[in-house]
Design a protein around this motif. Structure first.
Motif, PDB file in Angstrom:
ATOM      1  N   LYS A  87       0.829  -1.222   0.000  1.00  0.00           N
ATOM      2  CA  LYS A  87       0.000   0.000   0.000  1.00  0.00           C
ATOM      3  C   LYS A  87       0.854   1.259   0.000  1.00  0.00           C
ATOM      4  O   LYS A  87       0.511   2.247  -0.644  1.00  0.00           O
ATOM      5  CB  LYS A  87      -0.887   0.032   1.253  1.00  0.00           C
ATOM      6  N   SER A  88       1.970   1.236   0.749  1.00  0.00           N
ATOM      7  CA  SER A  88       2.831   2.417   0.800  1.00  0.00           C
ATOM      8  C   SER A  88       3.393   2.694  -0.582  1.00  0.00           C
ATOM      9  O   SER A  88       3.506   3.837  -1.016  1.00  0.00           O
ATOM     10  CB  SER A  88       3.998   2.216   1.773  1.00  0.00           C
ATOM     11  N   GLU A  89       3.748   1.597  -1.274  1.00  0.00           N
ATOM     12  CA  GLU A  89       4.318   1.752  -2.604  1.00  0.00           C
ATOM     13  C   GLU A  89       3.280   2.335  -3.557  1.00  0.00           C
ATOM     14  O   GLU A  89       3.587   3.201  -4.375  1.00  0.00           O
ATOM     15  CB  GLU A  89       4.822   0.388  -3.094  1.00  0.00           C
ATOM     16  N   HIS A  90       2.036   1.864  -3.421  1.00  0.00           N
ATOM     17  CA  HIS A  90       0.981   2.399  -4.290  1.00  0.00           C
ATOM     18  C   HIS A  90       0.778   3.886  -4.070  1.00  0.00           C
ATOM     19  O   HIS A  90       0.465   4.623  -4.991  1.00  0.00           O
ATOM     20  CB  HIS A  90      -0.331   1.649  -4.060  1.00  0.00           C
ATOM     21  N   LYS A  91       0.941   4.311  -2.810  1.00  0.00           N
ATOM     22  CA  LYS A  91       0.699   5.730  -2.498  1.00  0.00           C
ATOM     23  C   LYS A  91       1.568   6.633  -3.351  1.00  0.00           C
ATOM     24  O   LYS A  91       1.101   7.642  -3.863  1.00  0.00           O
ATOM     25  CB  LYS A  91       0.995   6.013  -1.021  1.00  0.00           C
ATOM     26  N   VAL A  92       2.849   6.286  -3.487  1.00  0.00           N
ATOM     27  CA  VAL A  92       3.733   7.177  -4.237  1.00  0.00           C
ATOM     28  C   VAL A  92       3.385   7.127  -5.731  1.00  0.00           C
ATOM     29  O   VAL A  92       3.425   8.137  -6.423  1.00  0.00           O
ATOM     30  CB  VAL A  92       5.224   6.901  -3.968  1.00  0.00           C
ATOM     31  N   GLN A  93       2.987   5.931  -6.179  1.00  0.00           N
ATOM     32  CA  GLN A  93       2.625   5.839  -7.595  1.00  0.00           C
ATOM     33  C   GLN A  93       1.376   6.644  -7.890  1.00  0.00           C
ATOM     34  O   GLN A  93       1.290   7.310  -8.924  1.00  0.00           O
ATOM     35  CB  GLN A  93       2.447   4.381  -7.988  1.00  0.00           C
ATOM     36  N   SER A  94       0.391   6.627  -6.965  1.00  0.00           N
ATOM     37  CA  SER A  94      -0.796   7.430  -7.283  1.00  0.00           C
ATOM     38  C   SER A  94      -0.511   8.922  -7.124  1.00  0.00           C
ATOM     39  O   SER A  94      -1.053   9.728  -7.878  1.00  0.00           O
ATOM     40  CB  SER A  94      -2.057   7.004  -6.511  1.00  0.00           C
ATOM     41  N   ALA A  95       0.375   9.273  -6.186  1.00  0.00           N
ATOM     42  CA  ALA A  95       0.733  10.701  -6.067  1.00  0.00           C
ATOM     43  C   ALA A  95       1.380  11.178  -7.371  1.00  0.00           C
ATOM     44  O   ALA A  95       1.088  12.264  -7.867  1.00  0.00           O
ATOM     45  CB  ALA A  95       1.671  10.914  -4.890  1.00  0.00           C
ATOM     46  N   ALA A  96       2.245  10.331  -7.948  1.00  0.00           N
ATOM     47  CA  ALA A  96       2.890  10.706  -9.220  1.00  0.00           C
ATOM     48  C   ALA A  96       1.846  10.774 -10.333  1.00  0.00           C
ATOM     49  O   ALA A  96       1.877  11.678 -11.180  1.00  0.00           O
ATOM     50  CB  ALA A  96       3.979   9.694  -9.566  1.00  0.00           C
ATOM     51  N   GLY A  97       0.905   9.842 -10.321  1.00  0.00           N
ATOM     52  CA  GLY A  97      -0.162   9.828 -11.330  1.00  0.00           C
ATOM     53  C   GLY A  97      -0.978  11.117 -11.289  1.00  0.00           C
ATOM     54  O   GLY A  97      -1.319  11.684 -12.333  1.00  0.00           O
ATOM     55  N   ARG A  98      -1.253  11.576 -10.058  1.00  0.00           N
ATOM     56  CA  ARG A  98      -2.057  12.812  -9.922  1.00  0.00           C
ATOM     57  C   ARG A  98      -1.352  14.030 -10.521  1.00  0.00           C
ATOM     58  O   ARG A  98      -1.976  15.039 -10.800  1.00  0.00           O
ATOM     59  CB  ARG A  98      -2.371  13.069  -8.441  1.00  0.00           C
ATOM     60  N   LEU A  99      -0.037  13.933 -10.706  1.00  0.00           N
ATOM     61  CA  LEU A  99       0.708  15.085 -11.222  1.00  0.00           C
ATOM     62  C   LEU A  99       0.765  15.099 -12.763  1.00  0.00           C
ATOM     63  O   LEU A  99       1.367  15.988 -13.359  1.00  0.00           O
ATOM     64  CB  LEU A  99       2.134  15.074 -10.664  1.00  0.00           C
ATOM     65  N   LYS A 100       0.111  14.095 -13.380  1.00  0.00           N
ATOM     66  CA  LYS A 100       0.250  13.935 -14.828  1.00  0.00           C
ATOM     67  C   LYS A 100      -0.174  15.196 -15.594  1.00  0.00           C
ATOM     68  O   LYS A 100       0.578  15.709 -16.430  1.00  0.00           O
ATOM     69  CB  LYS A 100      -0.615  12.739 -15.269  1.00  0.00           C
ATOM     70  N   GLU A 101      -1.385  15.685 -15.264  1.00  0.00           N
ATOM     71  CA  GLU A 101      -1.882  16.860 -16.015  1.00  0.00           C
ATOM     72  C   GLU A 101      -1.046  18.096 -15.737  1.00  0.00           C
ATOM     73  O   GLU A 101      -0.737  18.868 -16.635  1.00  0.00           O
ATOM     74  CB  GLU A 101      -3.334  17.128 -15.651  1.00  0.00           C
ATOM     75  N   LEU A 102      -0.681  18.249 -14.483  1.00  0.00           N
ATOM     76  CA  LEU A 102       0.136  19.402 -14.094  1.00  0.00           C
ATOM     77  C   LEU A 102       1.459  19.391 -14.861  1.00  0.00           C
ATOM     78  O   LEU A 102       1.929  20.412 -15.359  1.00  0.00           O
ATOM     79  CB  LEU A 102       0.377  19.352 -12.583  1.00  0.00           C
ATOM     80  N   LYS A 103       2.014  18.212 -14.960  1.00  0.00           N
ATOM     81  CA  LYS A 103       3.302  18.052 -15.643  1.00  0.00           C
ATOM     82  C   LYS A 103       3.153  18.394 -17.132  1.00  0.00           C
ATOM     83  O   LYS A 103       4.019  19.046 -17.719  1.00  0.00           O
ATOM     84  CB  LYS A 103       3.760  16.595 -15.469  1.00  0.00           C
ATOM     85  N   ALA A 104       2.044  17.955 -17.716  1.00  0.00           N
ATOM     86  CA  ALA A 104       1.809  18.248 -19.138  1.00  0.00           C
ATOM     87  C   ALA A 104       1.628  19.756 -19.328  1.00  0.00           C
ATOM     88  O   ALA A 104       2.113  20.334 -20.311  1.00  0.00           O
ATOM     89  CB  ALA A 104       0.579  17.489 -19.618  1.00  0.00           C
ATOM     90  N   ALA A 105       0.954  20.392 -18.369  1.00  0.00           N
ATOM     91  CA  ALA A 105       0.702  21.836 -18.496  1.00  0.00           C
ATOM     92  C   ALA A 105       1.960  22.656 -18.222  1.00  0.00           C
ATOM     93  O   ALA A 105       2.077  23.784 -18.672  1.00  0.00           O
ATOM     94  CB  ALA A 105      -0.418  22.240 -17.529  1.00  0.00           C
ATOM     95  N   ARG A 106       2.874  22.092 -17.442  1.00  0.00           N
ATOM     96  CA  ARG A 106       4.086  22.844 -17.088  1.00  0.00           C
ATOM     97  C   ARG A 106       5.311  22.007 -17.424  1.00  0.00           C
ATOM     98  O   ARG A 106       5.935  21.393 -16.544  1.00  0.00           O
ATOM     99  CB  ARG A 106       4.069  23.164 -15.581  1.00  0.00           C
ATOM    100  N   PRO A 107       5.695  21.990 -18.695  1.00  0.00           N
ATOM    101  CA  PRO A 107       6.765  21.078 -19.136  1.00  0.00           C
ATOM    102  C   PRO A 107       8.100  21.328 -18.447  1.00  0.00           C
ATOM    103  O   PRO A 107       8.921  20.419 -18.373  1.00  0.00           O
ATOM    104  CB  PRO A 107       6.885  21.357 -20.639  1.00  0.00           C
ATOM    105  N   GLY A 108       8.298  22.504 -17.902  1.00  0.00           N
ATOM    106  CA  GLY A 108       9.578  22.798 -17.243  1.00  0.00           C
ATOM    107  C   GLY A 108       9.678  22.183 -15.860  1.00  0.00           C
ATOM    108  O   GLY A 108      10.766  22.085 -15.283  1.00  0.00           O
TER     109      GLY A 108
END
Ligand code: SAH
Ligand code: SF4
Ligand code: F3S
Length: 470
Positions: free
Chosen positions: A55-76
């Motif tokens: 479960k702890s491992e999943h937490k970091v993966q979902s936190a990274a997943g949640r950043l997907k759109e933000l990352k696309a919007a801010r390529p830098g």
């Protein structure tokens, strides 16, 4: 002036990770980064991961997943994954988390500036998980600014772990055990105290096997406690985590004798069944564990005890599980942390072919049973303070809001209490030891009212045995 770059760090896991985040903040500050409060504002996001359970491992993966759109919007924006999952999974994690730019393990924290430079050079993804040899390992000294320092501070005394508890991934992610030189520990405690800390928690995965002094009886940890206790201005000393097999009589005596030593003892038992403990490769029996606790309690009757429990370990029968329940009833811990067994890669359990054979529903049911029993015990244990006046080290504004302050008893119990009408006087109480009359209990905390002026801190007095005033 060049605009400061901003870093947002999201942390998961244990005190080692908390400590690591503080060092990352300091290293990045020297590189011109300022910490910010959300990923949306950040130029650099670091997710500091924990691998202890699936479960702890999943937490970091979902936190990274949640950043997907933000990352696309801010390529830098740069996203780095640090901590134990990064160490464990290395390049595999880059595959699984397409938003991650690079990953780095705990030993690579001092190299963070060069890792950032390496990424910005070619913007090519990489994973940095080299482990530093035990002989070459150097601890990073804390370099806090006055504004960073809270009433309570963490000071690391050890990295890694040489035990082989069959369920545990930590030796794999954190490597071999290394003890930090005692002078460094004492100097760091003094530095935190000079900047306003009043309580220090010495941290390591198995602090009792600390071995950087060379005392004739081999009990270096007890000696370290004595040296830290002598730091002028320190009010309270805690440590975590202890391994029962290495918990010595001298450490139990330190709870009784040392000026700053608190009455909190976290001694993870994992199971009440000697048979299960043997399959866990814990190195003690139920009876040996109970004898150590009994001795510690005889020396310091006010001790507050906490522990960790795993239910549904491979092969755990109903009868073995019942022994965990009976141990909880017998010891009456103040607080426990309980987990369902989670099979982890690269653990001895896999080599020992211990099959994760307890069905998920059974694990859940056992967890609920353990927690229901502990709720009753915790309520009873907290109840013993009601009507008494106890010393609280004030930490700051209470999370419960409503203009309250909070702080802890020596035994680590959190107390929320009404603040004085004058806010500047309330602020002045932060970092003070004050008498609070306990009036009620909540599920995990106490409620109290201020009864008098701060207690004059006797900073070099003989041992203060009375942690509860009346
Ligand atoms: N060094 C500490 C433990 C660190 S991990 C010690 O020895 O006590 C914190 C807790 O997580 C452990 O005490 C254990 O209860 C739990 N834990 C560790 N590995 C686990 C696993 N594979 N499944 C479930 N719980 C686990
Ligand atoms: Fe894991 Fe055991 Fe080491 Fe704790 S003592 S970190 S449970 S291997
Ligand atoms: Fe988790 Fe690593 Fe700590 S696995 S518990 S963050 S040492």
């Amino acid at each position: 002036m060049e605009k400061k770059r901003r870093v947002y760090i999201q942390n998961f896991g244990c005190q080692m990770n908390d400590y690591d985040v503080e060092r990352m903040v300091e290293i990045l500050r020297a590189q011109g980064y300022a910490a910010c409060a959300s990923a949306e504002e950040a130029d650099l996001v670091v997710l500091n991961s924990c691998a202890i359970r699936e479960k702890s491992e999943h937490k970091v993966q979902s936190a990274a997943g949640r950043l997907k759109e933000l990352k696309a919007a801010r390529p830098g924006m740069v996203l780095a994954i640090a901590g134990c999952v990064a160490q464990q999974e290395g390049a595999r994690l880059l595959k699984r988390v397409p938003t991650a730019d690079f990953t780095f393990g705990p030993d690579q924290i001092p190299a963070l500036p060069s890792l950032l430079a390496r990424f910005s050079d070619g913007r090519r993804r990489f994973s940095a998980t080299d482990v530093i040899d035990v002989e070459d390992y150097a601890f990073l000294d804390a370099d806090p600014e006055p504004g960073d320092v809270k009433v309570t501070a963490l000071v690391t005394i050890q990295k890694g772990c040489d035990n082989h508890c069959a369920y545990c991934i930590v030796p794999h992610t954190r490597g071999r055990e290394v003890s930090r030189p005692a002078d460094e520990v004492v100097a760091e405690v003094a530095r935190f105290v000079a900047l306003g800390a009043r309580e220090v928690t010495l941290i390591g995965q198995n602090v009792n096997s600390y071995h950087a002094i060379g005392t004739p009886d081999g009990d270096d940890f007890a000696e370290l406690l004595r040296r830290v206790d002598a730091v002028p201005g320190l009010v309270r000393l805690r440590y975590t985590t202890s391994h029962p097999k290495d918990f010595t009589e001298k450490v139990a005596e330190a709870h009784r004798d040392l000026r700053t030593m608190t009455s909190w003892l976290h001694l993870p038992v994992q199971s009440g069944s000697t048979r299960t403990l043997r399959r866990m490769v814990r190195g003690y029996t139920r009876e040996e564990y109970l004898r150590k606790l009994e001795h510690a309690r005889r020396l310091s009757p006010e001790l507050s005890l906490s522990t960790d429990i795993i239910v549904g370990y491979p092969g755990e029968t109903d009868a073995e599980f019942d022994e965990t329940l009976s141990l909880l009833a017998e010891v009456e811990y103040d607080n426990i942390y309980s987990f369902g067994y989670s099979e982890r890669p690269d653990t001895p359990a896999l080599k020992l072919k211990l099959k994760d054979d307890v069905p998920a529903e059974v694990k859940d049911a056992r967890l609920q049973q353990v927690q229901a029993l502990q709720r009753e015990i915790t309520a009873r244990r907290l109840g013993r303070f009601v009507g008494r006046t106890a010393e609280v080290l004030v930490e700051g504004a209470s999370r419960s809001g409503a203009g309250q302050l909070c702080g802890r008893l020596s035994g680590n119990e959190m107390v929320n209490f009404g603040e004085p009408a004058d806010p500047s006087r309330a602020r002045a109480l932060v970092g003070q030891l004050i008498p609070v009359r306990i009036t009620a209990t909540r599920a995990h905390t106490l409620v109290g009212e201020l009864t008098g002026a701060p207690i004059a801190l006797a900073l070099a007095s003989p041992p203060r045995r009375l942690k509860v005033v009346a």
